[in-house]
Design a protein around this motif. Structure first.
Motif, PDB file in Angstrom:
ATOM      1  N   UNK A   1       2.811   5.975  -2.977  1.00 26.07           N
ATOM      2  CA  UNK A   1       3.883   6.787  -3.585  1.00 26.07           C
ATOM      3  C   UNK A   1       3.629   6.976  -5.078  1.00 26.07           C
ATOM      4  N   UNK A   2       3.225   5.887  -5.774  1.00 29.48           N
ATOM      5  CA  UNK A   2       2.912   5.998  -7.202  1.00 29.48           C
ATOM      6  C   UNK A   2       1.754   6.953  -7.441  1.00 29.48           C
ATOM      7  N   UNK A   3       0.747   6.874  -6.604  1.00 30.08           N
ATOM      8  CA  UNK A   3      -0.409   7.760  -6.765  1.00 30.08           C
ATOM      9  C   UNK A   3      -0.004   9.217  -6.569  1.00 30.08           C
ATOM     10  N   UNK A   4       0.857   9.475  -5.556  1.00 31.78           N
ATOM     11  CA  UNK A   4       1.320  10.843  -5.343  1.00 31.78           C
ATOM     12  C   UNK A   4       2.119  11.350  -6.548  1.00 31.78           C
ATOM     13  N   UNK A   5       2.943  10.472  -7.146  1.00 33.43           N
ATOM     14  CA  UNK A   5       3.714  10.871  -8.331  1.00 33.43           C
ATOM     15  C   UNK A   5       2.793  11.208  -9.495  1.00 33.43           C
ATOM     16  N   UNK A   6       1.757  10.374  -9.707  1.00 31.38           N
ATOM     17  CA  UNK A   6       0.808  10.607 -10.806  1.00 31.38           C
ATOM     18  C   UNK A   6       0.051  11.909 -10.586  1.00 31.38           C
ATOM     19  N   UNK A   7      -0.346  12.161  -9.337  1.00 27.31           N
ATOM     20  CA  UNK A   7      -1.075  13.398  -9.041  1.00 27.31           C
ATOM     21  C   UNK A   7      -0.205  14.615  -9.319  1.00 27.31           C
TER      22      UNK A   7
ATOM     23  N   UNK B   1       0.824  -1.208   0.000  1.00 26.72           N
ATOM     24  CA  UNK B   1       0.000   0.000   0.000  1.00 26.72           C
ATOM     25  C   UNK B   1       0.860   1.261   0.000  1.00 26.72           C
ATOM     26  N   UNK B   2       1.999   1.204   0.704  1.00 27.63           N
ATOM     27  CA  UNK B   2       2.903   2.360   0.697  1.00 27.63           C
ATOM     28  C   UNK B   2       3.440   2.641  -0.711  1.00 27.63           C
ATOM     29  N   UNK B   3       3.804   1.573  -1.434  1.00 22.19           N
ATOM     30  CA  UNK B   3       4.288   1.755  -2.803  1.00 22.19           C
ATOM     31  C   UNK B   3       3.203   2.338  -3.696  1.00 22.19           C
ATOM     32  N   UNK B   4       1.987   1.794  -3.564  1.00 24.15           N
ATOM     33  CA  UNK B   4       0.875   2.318  -4.357  1.00 24.15           C
ATOM     34  C   UNK B   4       0.601   3.781  -4.033  1.00 24.15           C
TER      35      UNK B   4
END
Length: 305
Positions: A242-248, A237-240
Motif C-alpha cells: 500500500x505504501x509503495x502504491x501511494x509513493x508511485x 507485505x500488504x502494508x508495504x
C-alpha cells in the motif's frame, strides 16, 4: 427369473491337513464362464481363524482366478476332526475396466433385484499321514480312516502357502448361515496388520500410538505458529505494498507537474527569443540611417569641391 451361471468354483470342499500348532493352506480356483467381467468377494463364519489372499477381485471374461485360504495354527484338535466352518463366495457382474480398488461394499447387496451369485464351501479337516488323533470323547487314539492330501491339485500363485493368518471378514452367527440381512463384512487385513494386532505387540502398539499423538500435537502447534508467522508476514507485505502504491501515485503527480512546468518554460523561452529579435531590429535601423546620411554628405562635399 432365471439367471445365467457366472462362475465355476473348484473345489467345493476346502480340505486342510490339520496338525496342532501348524498352518495349513488350500487353493481355490474360480473360472469366469461368461463374456463379462465378474467381481467376487469371500466371506467366512470364522474370520479370526482364516486368511484369504486375496479375498476380493475381478475376473476377466473366459478367464480364471486363484486365491489361497490359510488356516491359522490351532492349539488343540477339534472333536472327531469335525469342523463347522463355512465359506461363502459372492459373484456379481461389473462394468468393463473395474479394478479391485473400485469395488464398493454395496456391489454384492441384493437390492433392487440385483443378481448376486453365491456359492458355499464347507471346511473338511484331514489327518496327516501316519499321525493318530486323540479323541477327547473317549480318550482313545486312533489312526485316520482315510489319508488325504492337504492341498488340492490346483495351480495357485507362488509365495502364498505359508502366509500369516489374518482376519478376513466379520464373523457371522453361530449356525454358520449366510443371510442377506447379515452385517456387511470387512475386507481381509494384511499379514502385517494381524502381526501388529497380536498380543505380544499390543504394548508396543500402545506406546507408538501415544508417541504418534504427541508428535501430532507438536506438529499441530508448530504448524499453528508457522501459520501465524506467515499471516503476520503477509499483513506486513500488504502494508508495504500500500505504501509503495501511494509513493508511485505521488511520483506520477510530481512527474505531471514537472512536465507542465517544462511546457511553460518552453513557451516563455520562445517569447523571450521573439522579443530579443525585435529589439535588435529597432537598434540597428537608426544606425543604418546615420551611416547612409554620412555617406551622402561625404559624396556631396566631394562633388562640390
Amino acid at each position: 427369473m432365471t439367471h445365467t451361471q457366472l462362475v465355476e468354483i473348484q473345489p467345493h470342499e476346502l480340505k486342510f491337513t490339520f496338525e496342532v500348532k501348524k498352518q495349513s493352506s488350500c487353493a481355490v480356483h474360480i473360472a469366469n464362464i461368461t463374456d463379462q467381467h465378474v467381481a467376487f468377494k469371500v466371506k467366512t463364519t470364522s474370520p479370526k481363524k482364516y486368511c484369504v489372499r486375496p479375498n476380493i477381485g475381478v475376473i476377466k471374461p473366459k478367464s480364471t482366478y486363484d486365491f489361497t485360504v490359510t488356516m491359522q495354527a490351532q492349539r488343540t484338535a477339534p472333536s472327531d476332526m469335525q469342523c463347522k466352518d463355512k465359506f461363502l463366495i459372492q459373484c456379481a457382474v461389473v462394468p468393463f475396466g473395474t479394478s479391485e480398488e473400485e469395488i464398493p461394499p454395496s456391489m454384492f447387496n441384493k437390492d433392487n433385484g440385483k443378481y448376486v451369485e453365491e456359492c458355499k464351501l464347507k471346511v473338511v479337516l484331514v489327518s496327516p499321514p501316519h499321525s493318530p488323533v486323540l479323541q477327547p470323547a473317549n480318550g482313545i487314539s486312533k489312526q485316520g480312516a482315510s489319508i488325504e492330501t492337504s492341498m488340492q491339485q490346483e495351480k495357485f500363485p507362488s509365495g502364498v502357502e505359508n502366509l500369516p493368518p489374518a482376519q478376513t471378514v466379520v464373523e457371522n452367527n453361530k449356525d454358520a448361515d449366510f443371510d442377506a440381512e447379515e452385517e456387511e463384512p470387512i475386507l481381509a487385513k494384511t499379514a502385517e496388520d494381524v502381526k501388529l494386532n497380536s498380543p505380544k505387540n499390543m504394548e508396543s502398539n500402545t506406546n507408538e500410538v501415544v508417541k504418534s499423538r504427541d508428535l501430532n500435537t507438536e506438529t499441530k502447534s508448530s504448524l499453528t505458529k508457522d501459520f501465524e508467522e506467515l499471516k503476520s508476514k503477509i499483513n506486513s507485505l500488504d502494508l508495504q505494498l500500500i505504501e509503495a502504491e501511494y509513493i508511485i501515485a505521488k511520483l506520477k503527480e510530481e512527474k505531471l507537474g514537472t512536465m507542465k512546468d517544462m511546457e511553460i518554460l518552453k513557451q516563455e523561452l520562445v517569447l523571450l527569443r521573439t522579443k530579443g529579435v525585435g529589439k535588435r531590429a529597432q537598434v540597428g535601423f537608426p544606425l543604418f540611417l546615420c551611416m547612409v546620411a554620412l555617406i551622402c554628405l561625404t559624396i556631396g562635399y566631394l562633388v562640390r569641391a
